[in-house]
Design an enzyme around this catalytic site. Sequence first.
Site, PDB file in Angstrom:
ATOM      1  N   ASP A   1      -7.518 -30.803   2.422  1.00 42.89           N
ATOM      2  CA  ASP A   1      -6.324 -30.195   1.824  1.00 42.89           C
ATOM      3  C   ASP A   1      -6.770 -29.268   0.704  1.00 42.89           C
ATOM      4  O   ASP A   1      -7.899 -29.329   0.229  1.00 42.89           O
ATOM      5  CB  ASP A   1      -5.400 -31.287   1.260  1.00 42.89           C
ATOM      6  CG  ASP A   1      -4.188 -30.686   0.559  1.00 42.89           C
ATOM      7  OD1 ASP A   1      -3.522 -29.825   1.161  1.00 42.89           O
ATOM      8  OD2 ASP A   1      -3.918 -31.044  -0.603  1.00 42.89           O
ATOM      9  N   SER A   2      -5.846 -28.454   0.258  1.00 45.81           N
ATOM     10  CA  SER A   2      -6.133 -27.557  -0.858  1.00 45.81           C
ATOM     11  C   SER A   2      -6.343 -28.318  -2.168  1.00 45.81           C
ATOM     12  O   SER A   2      -6.869 -27.759  -3.121  1.00 45.81           O
ATOM     13  CB  SER A   2      -4.972 -26.580  -1.016  1.00 45.81           C
ATOM     14  OG  SER A   2      -3.764 -27.300  -1.187  1.00 45.81           O
TER      15      SER A   2
ATOM     16  N   CYS B   1      -2.902 -29.929   5.159  1.00 47.01           N
ATOM     17  CA  CYS B   1      -2.281 -28.953   4.266  1.00 47.01           C
ATOM     18  C   CYS B   1      -1.423 -28.066   5.155  1.00 47.01           C
ATOM     19  O   CYS B   1      -1.924 -27.493   6.139  1.00 47.01           O
ATOM     20  CB  CYS B   1      -3.377 -28.131   3.583  1.00 47.01           C
ATOM     21  SG  CYS B   1      -2.773 -26.741   2.609  1.00 47.01           S
TER      22      CYS B   1
ATOM     23  N   GLU C   1       2.498 -32.025  -9.107  1.00 47.49           N
ATOM     24  CA  GLU C   1       1.188 -32.078  -9.791  1.00 47.49           C
ATOM     25  C   GLU C   1       1.351 -32.564 -11.231  1.00 47.49           C
ATOM     26  O   GLU C   1       0.467 -33.193 -11.790  1.00 47.49           O
ATOM     27  CB  GLU C   1       0.544 -30.688  -9.810  1.00 47.49           C
ATOM     28  CG  GLU C   1       0.250 -30.145  -8.437  1.00 47.49           C
ATOM     29  CD  GLU C   1      -1.221 -30.231  -8.061  1.00 47.49           C
ATOM     30  OE1 GLU C   1      -2.056 -30.340  -8.963  1.00 47.49           O
ATOM     31  OE2 GLU C   1      -1.510 -30.199  -6.852  1.00 47.49           O
TER      32      GLU C   1
ATOM     33  N   CYS D   1       5.432 -29.381   3.218  1.00 52.21           N
ATOM     34  CA  CYS D   1       4.374 -29.202   2.219  1.00 52.21           C
ATOM     35  C   CYS D   1       3.944 -30.594   1.784  1.00 52.21           C
ATOM     36  O   CYS D   1       4.790 -31.482   1.607  1.00 52.21           O
ATOM     37  CB  CYS D   1       4.902 -28.400   1.024  1.00 52.21           C
ATOM     38  SG  CYS D   1       3.728 -28.315  -0.335  1.00 52.21           S
TER      39      CYS D   1
ATOM     40  N   HIS E   1       3.098 -31.879  -0.918  1.00 50.26           N
ATOM     41  CA  HIS E   1       3.578 -32.413  -2.197  1.00 50.26           C
ATOM     42  C   HIS E   1       5.024 -32.912  -2.137  1.00 50.26           C
ATOM     43  O   HIS E   1       5.455 -33.648  -3.003  1.00 50.26           O
ATOM     44  CB  HIS E   1       3.505 -31.342  -3.289  1.00 50.26           C
ATOM     45  CG  HIS E   1       2.120 -31.013  -3.724  1.00 50.26           C
ATOM     46  ND1 HIS E   1       1.148 -30.564  -2.863  1.00 50.26           N
ATOM     47  CD2 HIS E   1       1.537 -31.073  -4.956  1.00 50.26           C
ATOM     48  CE1 HIS E   1       0.031 -30.356  -3.547  1.00 50.26           C
ATOM     49  NE2 HIS E   1       0.238 -30.653  -4.807  1.00 50.26           N
TER      50      HIS E   1
END
Length: 279
Positions: A16-17, A79, A159, A195, A197
């Site tokens: 993932d990023s 991702c 985040e 996504c 997140h």
Amino acid sequence: LSASRCDPDLPIGVFDSGVGGLTVLRSIRAALPHESTIYLGDTARVPYGTKSRDSVLRYSLQASHQLVERGIKLLVVACNTASALSLPELRAELAPLPVLGVVEPGAEAAVAASAAQRHLVLATEATVGQRAYTRAIRALAPGADVEELACSLFVALAEEGWTDGAVASAAARAYLGPVVARPSAEWPDSVILGCTHFPLLADAIRAELGPGPRIVDSATATARSVAALLARDALAAARGATRGNLRLLLTDGAARFARLGSRFLGETFAVPDVEVVDL
Ligand code: DGL
């Protein structure tokens, strides 16, 4: 397949990023507890969701090669942005290694969950720009109505750990308010968290949408696809009594990752558990 790539005892590679793909890793480890996994988060270059296709493609190839060099039996591109922008190139480059993205499993789950085939995809700007979910859904349900909405701020909120409370609610209202304000006949009946997140913000998203639409999480759907692929290709690890190993690789910031990551992964780990690598 080369001998090493065929070995069911090798780990599943997950990339993932950054920290977000840990939600996918969490689902994989819950569904397949005896499988070993090696995760690479490209924390030095996150976010991918606001970058160009060329950059995302280059980063994805570098990250994948890092995992392949360590020996993996399957690569999961955990991702959505990397899946939407680089999956065909990764498959071509890494063949015959199986490569699974998160978009197709998410689309499949959404089509299965939707009666009206009216879908709303919440994703990053780059993913929305590719319309990858629209293509994947329409490949399964040709007449489906698909709308894609960029909600990049959700990434920063997750985040920051601001996944509930006033700021998360305000962001959910800003993005989803215009959808909710439509006549109910124009509402989606499936909302895809496109996504990595966004599963952390599911409560704020649900509060804005109310109980009507199904919320589809591509992380869970991807774990099911991983299990199916391992069974199909006879790549499943032997079911022992012990839990599969977990190795964590990062390109930067082990302390931040350890702090944030436990929340995404649902397991605690510390700085010494993480190896920082240069791609
Ligand atoms: N992992 C990315 C995704 O699922 C979100 C974070 C980023 O923009 O890199 O699209």
